[in-house]
Scaffold this active site. Structure first.
Site, PDB file in Angstrom:
ATOM      1  N   PRO A  57       0.823  -1.225   0.000  1.00 53.90           N
ATOM      2  CA  PRO A  57       0.000   0.000   0.000  1.00 53.90           C
ATOM      3  C   PRO A  57       0.856   1.273   0.000  1.00 53.90           C
ATOM      4  O   PRO A  57       0.344   2.354  -0.272  1.00 53.90           O
ATOM      5  CB  PRO A  57      -0.810  -0.094   1.301  1.00 53.90           C
ATOM      6  CG  PRO A  57      -0.592  -1.456   1.846  1.00 53.90           C
ATOM      7  CD  PRO A  57       0.623  -2.030   1.200  1.00 53.90           C
ATOM      8  N   GLU A 106       1.592  -8.415   8.186  1.00 59.93           N
ATOM      9  CA  GLU A 106       1.952  -7.041   8.547  1.00 59.93           C
ATOM     10  C   GLU A 106       2.873  -6.322   7.579  1.00 59.93           C
ATOM     11  O   GLU A 106       2.716  -5.149   7.318  1.00 59.93           O
ATOM     12  CB  GLU A 106       2.577  -7.004   9.943  1.00 59.93           C
ATOM     13  CG  GLU A 106       1.619  -7.352  11.054  1.00 59.93           C
ATOM     14  CD  GLU A 106       0.337  -6.525  11.033  1.00 59.93           C
ATOM     15  OE1 GLU A 106       0.428  -5.305  10.831  1.00 59.93           O
ATOM     16  OE2 GLU A 106      -0.739  -7.129  11.196  1.00 59.93           O
ATOM     17  N   ARG A 153      -4.626  -7.604 -20.709  1.00 59.26           N
ATOM     18  CA  ARG A 153      -5.696  -7.267 -21.655  1.00 59.26           C
ATOM     19  C   ARG A 153      -5.293  -6.145 -22.610  1.00 59.26           C
ATOM     20  O   ARG A 153      -5.933  -5.941 -23.631  1.00 59.26           O
ATOM     21  CB  ARG A 153      -7.026  -6.981 -20.958  1.00 59.26           C
ATOM     22  CG  ARG A 153      -7.020  -5.845 -19.974  1.00 59.26           C
ATOM     23  CD  ARG A 153      -8.394  -5.637 -19.355  1.00 59.26           C
ATOM     24  NE  ARG A 153      -9.328  -5.080 -20.308  1.00 59.26           N
ATOM     25  CZ  ARG A 153     -10.370  -5.716 -20.838  1.00 59.26           C
ATOM     26  NH1 ARG A 153     -10.650  -6.947 -20.494  1.00 59.26           N
ATOM     27  NH2 ARG A 153     -11.150  -5.114 -21.701  1.00 59.26           N
ATOM     28  N   ASP A 169     -12.251   0.483 -23.665  1.00 60.37           N
ATOM     29  CA  ASP A 169     -12.499   0.369 -22.229  1.00 60.37           C
ATOM     30  C   ASP A 169     -12.557   1.731 -21.557  1.00 60.37           C
ATOM     31  O   ASP A 169     -11.921   2.682 -22.001  1.00 60.37           O
ATOM     32  CB  ASP A 169     -11.364  -0.396 -21.530  1.00 60.37           C
ATOM     33  CG  ASP A 169     -11.457  -1.890 -21.739  1.00 60.37           C
ATOM     34  OD1 ASP A 169     -12.470  -2.350 -22.273  1.00 60.37           O
ATOM     35  OD2 ASP A 169     -10.490  -2.580 -21.357  1.00 60.37           O
TER      36      ASP A 169
HETATM   37  N1  ADE Z   1      -0.971  -5.283   0.061  1.00 58.16           N
HETATM   38  C1  ADE Z   1      -1.925  -5.001   0.948  1.00 58.16           C
HETATM   39  N2  ADE Z   1      -2.722  -4.016   0.529  1.00 58.16           N
HETATM   40  C2  ADE Z   1      -2.259  -3.641  -0.700  1.00 58.16           C
HETATM   41  C3  ADE Z   1      -2.642  -2.668  -1.654  1.00 58.16           C
HETATM   42  N3  ADE Z   1      -3.673  -1.840  -1.452  1.00 58.16           N
HETATM   43  N4  ADE Z   1      -1.935  -2.587  -2.802  1.00 58.16           N
HETATM   44  C4  ADE Z   1      -0.868  -3.396  -3.009  1.00 58.16           C
HETATM   45  N5  ADE Z   1      -0.453  -4.326  -2.146  1.00 58.16           N
HETATM   46  C5  ADE Z   1      -1.141  -4.448  -0.999  1.00 58.16           C
END
Ligand code: ADE
Length: 244
Positions: free
Chosen positions: A88, A115, A153, A168
């Site tokens: 994230p 984690e 794709r 798309d």
């Molecule tokens: N791992 C956990 N959440 C994630 C996300 N939003 N994007 C990429 N990898 C992740």
């Protein structure tokens, strides 16, 4: 050119998606090859440990750097391979990023779980850190599969002629126009008349305007980077004026 995809994961059973629908066809036609690798095979102790408690304390477990390193070394990657760490904290994945990755010939997806992953993996072992959005999933497997789908794709020949990825949503930086099929009237809900009169130029113009209107209403941020013609801009100015 064939695109080779490698996945490093602790949950290889999650990758059945690679063998359905468009990704299945892409394998069968030789457009892509893929391999899913279980990082646990690189665990060195008798308990096959892949993670450990965080230095400095705190909750959860952290994926050990040696496991990721050994798993990557085992792949004996060519220097041009892009090694994508799913996190994230990474660059947010979008259609422009998908187009960029669709030009590559070798992508490696490193999927952590729980984690986190030891920071030395981020620093020394990957070329990119990628997020699929501002929310936290349990692991990188679903992000890796989402990215794979969006990238493959876009490869020429992956999607049949009937459904072109150029049409798309997002391809030209706009949301999609509305789609309708038979019956023309169902339950008192009618298909817009213009789609049934056979005038293709009028239909194209209507679709473009609907895409612009939706983008204007729902995602005005996309209009800053979308490819817009003079007549698109004129229509958007009319929409803005109506709002006032
Ligand atoms: N791992 C956990 N959440 C994630 C996300 N939003 N994007 C990429 N990898 C992740």
């Amino acid at each position: 050119m064939t695109l080779h995809l490698d996945y490093l994961t602790l949950f290889p059973e999650m990758f059945g998606y690679l063998h359905t629908s468009i990704l299945k066809r892409a394998h069968l036609s030789g457009l892509i090859t893929s391999a899913v690798h279980n990082m646990r095979e690189h665990a060195t102790n008798k308990h096959r440990t892949v993670d450990d408690k965080p230095f400095g304390g705190g909750v959860g477990m952290v994926l050990k750097p040696d496991i990721a390193h050994l798993a990557l070394q085992h792949l004996a990657l060519p220097t041009h391979a892009r090694i994508l760490l799913m996190t994230p904290q990474g660059r947010t994945f979008d259609q422009a990023f998908a187009k960029e990755l669709a030009k590559e010939t070798h992508l490696v997806f490193l999927c952590g779980h729980y984690e986190g992953i030891d920071e030395r993996v981020h620093q020394h072992l990957v070329t990119d850190e990628v997020s699929i959005g501002d929310y936290v999933l349990t692991g990188g497997e679903l992000p890796a599969l989402s990215i794979t789908d969006a990238v493959v794709r876009l490869m020429p020949g992956a999607v049949g002629k009937a459904a072109s990825p150029q049409e798309d949503s997002f391809y030209h930086g706009l949301l999609d126009y509305p789609h309708y099929t038979r019956p023309a009237s169902y339950n008192g809900w009618d298909v817009p008349e213009i789609l049934m009169n056979g005038n293709h130029a009028e239909i194209e113009k209507w679709r473009r305007r609907e895409a612009l209107k939706r983008t204007f209403e729902r995602r005005p941020d996309l209009l800053e980077t979308a490819e817009l013609s003079a007549s698109d801009r004129k229509y958007l100015a009319e929409l803005s004026a109506e709002r006032l």
